[in-house]
Design an enzyme around this catalytic site. Structure first.
Site, PDB file in Angstrom:
ATOM      1  N   HIS A  18       0.848  -1.192   0.000  1.00 24.07           N
ATOM      2  CA  HIS A  18       0.000   0.000   0.000  1.00 24.07           C
ATOM      3  C   HIS A  18       0.887   1.247   0.000  1.00 24.07           C
ATOM      4  O   HIS A  18       2.082   1.168   0.305  1.00 24.07           O
ATOM      5  CB  HIS A  18      -0.946  -0.043   1.211  1.00 24.07           C
ATOM      6  CG  HIS A  18      -2.036  -1.057   1.012  1.00 24.07           C
ATOM      7  ND1 HIS A  18      -2.636  -1.739   2.028  1.00 24.07           N
ATOM      8  CD2 HIS A  18      -2.601  -1.503  -0.142  1.00 24.07           C
ATOM      9  CE1 HIS A  18      -3.542  -2.570   1.520  1.00 24.07           C
ATOM     10  NE2 HIS A  18      -3.533  -2.450   0.213  1.00 24.07           N
ATOM     11  N   GLY A  45       0.065  -3.064 -10.070  1.00 28.79           N
ATOM     12  CA  GLY A  45       0.629  -2.095 -11.010  1.00 28.79           C
ATOM     13  C   GLY A  45       1.661  -1.119 -10.486  1.00 28.79           C
ATOM     14  O   GLY A  45       2.799  -1.066 -10.988  1.00 28.79           O
ATOM     15  N   GLY A  65      -3.829  -2.087  -7.578  1.00 27.32           N
ATOM     16  CA  GLY A  65      -4.680  -2.783  -6.604  1.00 27.32           C
ATOM     17  C   GLY A  65      -6.146  -2.354  -6.621  1.00 27.32           C
ATOM     18  O   GLY A  65      -7.041  -3.185  -6.856  1.00 27.32           O
ATOM     19  N   ASP A  70      -5.498  -6.632  -6.942  1.00 31.20           N
ATOM     20  CA  ASP A  70      -5.536  -7.637  -5.854  1.00 31.20           C
ATOM     21  C   ASP A  70      -6.333  -8.855  -6.319  1.00 31.20           C
ATOM     22  O   ASP A  70      -5.986  -9.998  -6.008  1.00 31.20           O
ATOM     23  CB  ASP A  70      -6.209  -7.057  -4.608  1.00 31.20           C
ATOM     24  CG  ASP A  70      -5.415  -5.924  -3.994  1.00 31.20           C
ATOM     25  OD1 ASP A  70      -4.872  -6.091  -2.911  1.00 31.20           O
ATOM     26  OD2 ASP A  70      -5.348  -4.859  -4.637  1.00 31.20           O
ATOM     27  N   ASP A  90      -1.402  -1.820   4.726  1.00 33.56           N
ATOM     28  CA  ASP A  90      -1.347  -0.723   5.692  1.00 33.56           C
ATOM     29  C   ASP A  90      -2.374  -0.935   6.809  1.00 33.56           C
ATOM     30  O   ASP A  90      -3.577  -0.868   6.561  1.00 33.56           O
ATOM     31  CB  ASP A  90      -1.617   0.600   4.950  1.00 33.56           C
ATOM     32  CG  ASP A  90      -1.437   1.811   5.841  1.00 33.56           C
ATOM     33  OD1 ASP A  90      -1.280   1.640   7.068  1.00 33.56           O
ATOM     34  OD2 ASP A  90      -1.459   2.939   5.306  1.00 33.56           O
ATOM     35  N   HIS A  97     -10.712  -0.429  -1.472  1.00 33.36           N
ATOM     36  CA  HIS A  97     -10.779  -1.814  -1.944  1.00 33.36           C
ATOM     37  C   HIS A  97     -10.463  -2.818  -0.833  1.00 33.36           C
ATOM     38  O   HIS A  97      -9.935  -3.902  -1.103  1.00 33.36           O
ATOM     39  CB  HIS A  97      -9.870  -1.993  -3.170  1.00 33.36           C
ATOM     40  CG  HIS A  97      -8.417  -1.717  -2.900  1.00 33.36           C
ATOM     41  ND1 HIS A  97      -7.949  -0.541  -2.376  1.00 33.36           N
ATOM     42  CD2 HIS A  97      -7.312  -2.483  -3.088  1.00 33.36           C
ATOM     43  CE1 HIS A  97      -6.642  -0.591  -2.247  1.00 33.36           C
ATOM     44  NE2 HIS A  97      -6.230  -1.771  -2.674  1.00 33.36           N
ATOM     45  N   ASP A 100     -11.290  -6.406  -1.472  1.00 39.10           N
ATOM     46  CA  ASP A 100     -10.365  -7.106  -2.388  1.00 39.10           C
ATOM     47  C   ASP A 100      -9.123  -7.590  -1.635  1.00 39.10           C
ATOM     48  O   ASP A 100      -8.593  -8.673  -1.891  1.00 39.10           O
ATOM     49  CB  ASP A 100      -9.898  -6.178  -3.523  1.00 39.10           C
ATOM     50  CG  ASP A 100     -11.039  -5.604  -4.334  1.00 39.10           C
ATOM     51  OD1 ASP A 100     -12.140  -5.433  -3.782  1.00 39.10           O
ATOM     52  OD2 ASP A 100     -10.832  -5.321  -5.521  1.00 39.10           O
ATOM     53  N   ARG A 106      -7.333 -14.026   2.082  1.00 39.86           N
ATOM     54  CA  ARG A 106      -8.096 -15.249   2.329  1.00 39.86           C
ATOM     55  C   ARG A 106      -7.651 -16.374   1.386  1.00 39.86           C
ATOM     56  O   ARG A 106      -7.462 -17.520   1.814  1.00 39.86           O
ATOM     57  CB  ARG A 106      -9.593 -14.969   2.146  1.00 39.86           C
ATOM     58  CG  ARG A 106     -10.438 -16.203   2.337  1.00 39.86           C
ATOM     59  CD  ARG A 106     -11.928 -15.962   2.155  1.00 39.86           C
ATOM     60  NE  ARG A 106     -12.584 -17.259   2.146  1.00 39.86           N
ATOM     61  CZ  ARG A 106     -12.710 -18.015   1.074  1.00 39.86           C
ATOM     62  NH1 ARG A 106     -12.282 -17.586  -0.106  1.00 39.86           N
ATOM     63  NH2 ARG A 106     -13.272 -19.202   1.158  1.00 39.86           N
TER      64      ARG A 106
HETATM   65  O1  LIG Z   1      -3.572  -1.345  -3.475  1.00 42.28           O
HETATM   66  C1  LIG Z   1      -2.737  -2.200  -3.553  1.00 42.28           C
HETATM   67  C2  LIG Z   1      -2.929  -3.517  -2.919  1.00 42.28           C
HETATM   68  O2  LIG Z   1      -4.145  -3.626  -2.207  1.00 42.28           O
HETATM   69  C3  LIG Z   1      -1.472  -1.982  -4.282  1.00 42.28           C
HETATM   70  O3  LIG Z   1      -1.728  -1.489  -5.554  1.00 42.28           O
HETATM   71  P1  LIG Z   1      -0.614  -0.682  -6.327  1.00 42.28           P
HETATM   72  O4  LIG Z   1       0.632  -1.490  -6.272  1.00 42.28           O
HETATM   73  O5  LIG Z   1      -1.121  -0.537  -7.711  1.00 42.28           O
HETATM   74  O6  LIG Z   1      -0.478   0.639  -5.603  1.00 42.28           O
END
Ligand SMILES: O=C(CO)COP(=O)(O)O
Length: 150
Positions: A18, A45, A65, A70, A90, A97, A100, A106
């Site tokens: 995160h 990404g 994500g 995710d 985090d 999300h 997700d 899980r």
């Molecule tokens: O949000 C994320 C995982 O939950 C990470 O996504 P990014 O690596 O695209 O920031």
């Protein structure tokens, strides 16, 4: 009925962080570049882009994500196409999300693959001799569930 799946010596590792944890993951990955480059790296990404830039290694980048990354990683876990998840999520922030994120964590448990969610766990995981040899994962027995009467 016990099912075994082999995680090969060259592991397929998902790296995810995160935003407030990205610096920590990049620092950890940079420190461990030599070991990580022996494996196949996947990432959501933005995390993937940062790892490629910092480490100069190739990473299979999925969507960001919150845009479905995710879930893409989760689908790869369910298909048996990923062996390890390193996910610095985090704990101090709710994210749009969150479902997700929970779904991905899980699936790591459903398919009994190694999951590290903080730096200490990631250190233990990466320094395990099992990271560099074939490892037989015992898959939980879902037969009863699959054959349940509905
Ligand atoms: O949000 C994320 C995982 O939950 C990470 O996504 P990014 O690596 O695209 O920031």
């Amino acid at each position: 009925m016990q099912t075994i799946k082999t995680l090969k010596a060259r592991k397929r590792i998902a790296l995810i962080a995160h935003d407030h944890k990205k610096a920590e993951l990049i620092e950890w990955a940079t420190y461990n570049k030599t070991v990580l480059s022996r494996h196949e790296l996947y990432a959501t990404g933005t995390t993937g882009k940062l790892i490629e830039e910092a480490l100069d290694v190739s990473v299979r980048k999925l969507l960001s994500g919150p845009l479905g990354g995710d879930q893409q990683i989760g689908a790869l876990v369910a298909e048996g196409a990923l062996d390890v998840i390193i996910f610095f999520w985090d704990p101090m922030e709710a994210l749009p999300h969150d479902p997700d994120i929970k779904a991905l964590l899980r699936l790591g448990v459903v398919w009994n693959i190694p999951v590290a969610c903080n730096r200490a766990s990631a250190d233990f995981l990466l320094t395990s001799p099992l990271m560099h040899q074939d490892y037989e994962v015992i898959l939980p027995d879902y037969t009863q569930y699959l054959q349940r009467k509905v």
